[in-house]
Each structure stands twice: as structure tokens, then as C-alpha cells.
Design an enzyme around this catalytic site. Structure first.
Site, short mmCIF file in Angstrom:
data_model
loop_
_atom_site.label_atom_id
_atom_site.label_comp_id
_atom_site.label_asym_id
_atom_site.label_seq_id
_atom_site.Cartn_x
_atom_site.Cartn_y
_atom_site.Cartn_z
N TRP A 98 0.96 -1.14 -0.08
CA TRP A 98 0.02 -0.03 0.04
C TRP A 98 1.02 1.20 -0.06
O TRP A 98 0.55 2.05 -0.73
CB TRP A 98 -0.85 -0.17 1.19
CG TRP A 98 -1.97 -1.24 1.24
CD1 TRP A 98 -2.16 -2.13 1.92
CD2 TRP A 98 -2.92 -1.31 0.13
NE1 TRP A 98 -3.09 -3.04 1.47
CE2 TRP A 98 -3.65 -2.48 0.46
CE3 TRP A 98 -3.24 -0.85 -1.13
CZ2 TRP A 98 -4.55 -3.13 -0.32
CZ3 TRP A 98 -4.38 -1.33 -2.03
CH2 TRP A 98 -4.80 -2.28 -1.64
N ASP A 129 -1.99 6.71 6.10
CA ASP A 129 -2.94 5.79 5.73
C ASP A 129 -3.03 4.87 6.79
O ASP A 129 -2.17 3.94 7.11
CB ASP A 129 -2.39 5.04 4.29
CG ASP A 129 -3.22 3.88 4.06
OD1 ASP A 129 -4.33 3.75 4.62
OD2 ASP A 129 -3.07 3.20 3.10
N LYS A 133 -12.51 -1.48 6.95
CA LYS A 133 -11.54 -2.79 7.94
C LYS A 133 -11.98 -2.31 9.39
O LYS A 133 -12.36 -3.53 9.95
CB LYS A 133 -10.01 -2.65 7.72
CG LYS A 133 -9.59 -3.33 6.48
CD LYS A 133 -8.82 -2.45 5.63
CE LYS A 133 -8.50 -3.10 4.33
NZ LYS A 133 -7.75 -2.22 3.33
C1 LIG Z 1 -7.14 -1.90 2.40
C2 LIG Z 1 -6.03 -0.76 2.19
C3 LIG Z 1 -5.98 0.17 1.25
C4 LIG Z 1 -7.00 0.17 0.13
O1 LIG Z 1 -8.13 0.59 0.43
P1 LIG Z 1 -9.26 0.96 -0.76
O2 LIG Z 1 -10.21 1.55 0.13
O3 LIG Z 1 -9.83 -0.48 -1.48
O4 LIG Z 1 -8.78 1.81 -1.84
C5 LIG Z 1 -5.28 0.98 1.31
N1 LIG Z 1 -4.15 1.00 2.55
C6 LIG Z 1 -4.24 0.34 3.39
C7 LIG Z 1 -3.46 0.24 4.68
C8 LIG Z 1 -5.28 -1.01 3.36
O5 LIG Z 1 -5.19 -1.85 4.42
#
Ligand SMILES: *Cc1c(COP(=O)(O)O)cnc(C)c1O
Length: 360
Positions: free
Chosen positions: A103, A172, A196
Site C-alpha cells: 500500500w 494511511d 476494515k
Molecule cells: C485496504 C487498504 C487500502 C486500500 O483501500 P481501498 O479503500 O480499497 O482503496 C489502502 N491502504 C491500506 C493500509 C489498506 O489496508
């Protein structure tokens, strides 16, 4: 009651049962309005109240001051990978990125389209199984970006990285947002896809300092400027109303659990149960370095792909769903986000112990 499996999915992931039950009623009639939550206008009183509750609870849960805007955007965390540099990074400026998984790599790829990227550190040399301690920050970075929890590899930062003077911290936090106490004041912005730890897919929570919103570029497409969404309280266009509703209920659930302090203790205890079994197991072993272990995604292997497959098959048959690791790591991954119940971790450990006895 419907028979529900123990769901270890990495995302979309398990939500609190009480949230689902309340949402189930609201699908037909939201708060006694006679109109379902999916059917209400986002401009109407009923939904505006849902939105206001979501923002209020978010501020309460994480102690977020009025210096920050709270936005509910679309396009997932993946859209934030480019929105952050697009809004804040000029072609002659540099942003610092800590690379701790795929990511963060994806975030770097987008940032390079807008300006210079300095890689502060990377754990790619060992397939991202650790959080690097050696770091090279640049002297004049516009911002420092990191991924607080690495969903695929099961590693997590225990503290925020250092931020040089004049830079702001961008995070993020898609897979560990509101999983432990958080000092928002250390950050310029935090973003998280909701699927999540907060709610369904299709909504991204963005917490961003108001002075940064003002500094953002103004010659961008309207929808891609943070200011558009800040000025219109996430209602410039039709927001993801259902997602905002579920986030609001999940935040209420966090408050009922005792807030981030208690949620943090609960998550730490869940992870400790699983890691302490793994540490003495003769069959299974955790893949992340001890000092970098995630409390959200616990990755482990037997060291033998056939045994991994046999374990996943047996576990699935026993009602433990979604334990297969990401294809880039292999093995198993138990995603045990906020809503995952402690007794379900105990059940998994009991099952693993039994499997080890029979197959060790
Ligand atoms: C799942 C995830 C993403 C991607 O998220 P989307 O909403 O599918 O774009 C980005 N960063 C992390 C740390 C993730 O766990």
C-alpha cells in the site's frame, strides 16, 4: 438466529453484530421515519442528523478539535494516494515516504506523478516483515507519509515517525484507525477506507487540518480538492449515505466499549493470545519481526505450503473463514480488527492447538 461464521476477512471485514442488527431495522425505517436509511435524501433532516452524529462521535472518540475537518469521501484509500500529493505537493517539492508494504508502494507511485519522493526507509529487502528503524528524512519535505498498519504483511508502527520542521504528517490508517488511543494533533491528515475498522466499503474517512485544506491547490477538478468537501460538509455531491450511517453506529459501539483506551486494551489482549500461542508452537510461526507485529493482522505460516493449505481447509470446514494469507506472503492471516470478538480468537487458538497435536 442466523448461524454466523467466525470471519477473519482482511476487508471488508466483520462488523459488530449490534451494529448490523440496528442497521437491519433502519433499512426499513430509519429512526421511526417510515423511510429506510438507503431511501432518505441526503439533504433531509433524518440523514443530516445521521451525518452530524457521525462527525460528532468521530470527534469524541479520537478527541479531534475544530482545527480539523472530518470528511467522508469516495474512491477508497487508493484515491487518497493521489489526492494527497495532488493537493499538497508541487513539482519542485519533495515528500517523504516510509515504504513498509505494497500500500505504501502504491502511494509512492502516485506521489511521483506530482513531485519528488524521498524514500525514508523500506523493508522490501525482507518482504516487508518489519518496520525499519534506520531512516533518512529529507531536510525540507512538504509532508511525511506512512502506512500505520500493513494489512498484507502484518506489521504496525508502534509510534509515529519523526516529522521535520515545516512538514506535516500524513497517514494511511485504513487497517488500524481507531484501534488504539491516537493523538490526532501529531498529524496533518489521516485517511482510512472504512471497510476494515469502521464500516462498509465505499466510504473513506479523511481527518485533515483546516489550514492545510486552505493551502491545497485550487486549480484542480472541483471534486478532487479537499476544500470542496470541507466547504460543503461532505455534501457537495451525494455522499455515501449508508456508509456514513454505519460508521456512525460503529463509532457509537466504540464509545459503548469504553472508547479507544478500552478498545486498545481489548485489541492488545486479542493479539497477545494469538502471538503467545504462535511463539511456543512447534508447527506454526509468526512471520513479522517481534517488535513490528500488528495487532490487527496476524500473519503466520507452517513453513510448508501443503500443510498451510491443509490447515486452511480444515479451519474453513470448522467455521473459521478467511484465514488464507495474501498471495504475496502466503500462509495464513488472521485479521482481528476492532469488531472481532476476543472469544473467537480463543476458539481459533484452541483449534490450532488441536490441529498441531494431530499434524505436528
Ligand atoms: C485496504 C487498504 C487500502 C486500500 O483501500 P481501498 O479503500 O480499497 O482503496 C489502502 N491502504 C491500506 C493500509 C489498506 O489496508
Amino acid at each position: 438466529m442466523v448461524d454466523r461464521k467466525i470471519n477473519f476477512s482482511a476487508g471488508p471485514a466483520a462488523l459488530p453484530l449490534s451494529v448490523l442488527e440496528e442497521a437491519q431495522e433502519a433499512l426499513i425505517s430509519l429512526d421511526g421515519t417510515g423511510i429506510g436509511v438507503l431511501e432518505h435524501s441526503h439533504r433531509g433532516k433524518a440523514f443530516v442528523s445521521v451525518y452530524e452524529n457521525a462527525v460528532k462521535r468521530c470527534r469524541e472518540v479520537a478527541g479531534i478539535s475544530d482545527d480539523y475537518d472530518i470528511l467522508f469521501l469516495q474512491g477508497g484509500a487508493s484515491t487518497q494516494f493521489f489526492m494527497v500529493p495532488m493537493n499538497f505537493l508541487d513539482t519542485d517539492q519533495t515528500a517523504d515516504y516510509l515504504v513498509t508494504g505494497s500500500w505504501s508502494q502504491k502511494a509512492v507511485k502516485e506521489a511521483k506523478k506530482f513531485g519528488n519522493v524521498n524514500i525514508v526507509c523500506s523493508s522490501e529487502d525482507r518482504n516487508f516483515c518489519y518496520i525499519p528503524k534506520e531512516r533518512k528524512t529529507s531536510s525540507s519535505a512538504r509532508y511525511v507519509h506512512f502506512t500505520s498498519n500493513n494489512t498484507i504483511y502484518g506489521t504496525e508502527f508502534s509510534t509515529e515517525p519523526e516529522v521535520p520542521n515545516g512538514a506535516f504528517l500524513a497517514c494511511d490508517a485504513s487497517s488500524d484507525i481507531f484501534s488504539r488511543p491516537l493523538d490526532v494533533n501529531k498529524y496533518g491528515m489521516i485517511y482510512a477506507g472504512a471497510q476494515k475498522n469502521l464500516g462498509p466499503s465505499g466510504v473513506t474517512l479523511v481527518i485533515v487540518r483546516k489550514d492545510l485544506v486552505e493551502q491545497g491547490k485550487s486549480d484542480l477538478p472541483t471534486m478532487l480538492q479537499y476544500r470542496t468537501h470541507a466547504d460543503k460538509e461532505s455534501m457537495f455531491n451525494t455522499p455515501p449515505t449508508f456508509g456514513i450511517y454505519i460508521i456512525s453506529l460503529t463509532l457509537k459501539w466504540i464509545q459503548e466499549q469504553g472508547g479507544l483506551e478500552k478498545i486498545g486494551e481489548r485489541n492488545a489482549a486479542k493479539a497477545a493470545t494469538l502471538y503467545s500461542y504462535l511463539d511456543q508452537s512447534q508447527l506454526f510461526k509468526a512471520t513479522a519481526d517481534t517488535d513490528s507485529r500488528s495487532k490487527m493482522n496476524v500473519c503466520f505460516v507452517t513453513g510448508d505450503a501443503d500443510k498451510d493449505a491443509a490447515f486452511i481447509k480444515a479451519a474453513t470446514e470448522a467455521g473459521f473463514d478467511g484465514l488464507k494469507g495474501h498471495r504475496s506472503v502466503g500462509g495464513m492471516r488472521a485479521s482481528i480488527y476492532n469488531a472481532f470478538e476476543p472469544q473467537d480468537v480463543e476458539s481459533l487458538v484452541a483449534f490450532m492447538r488441536d490441529f498441531e497435536q494431530k499434524n505436528g
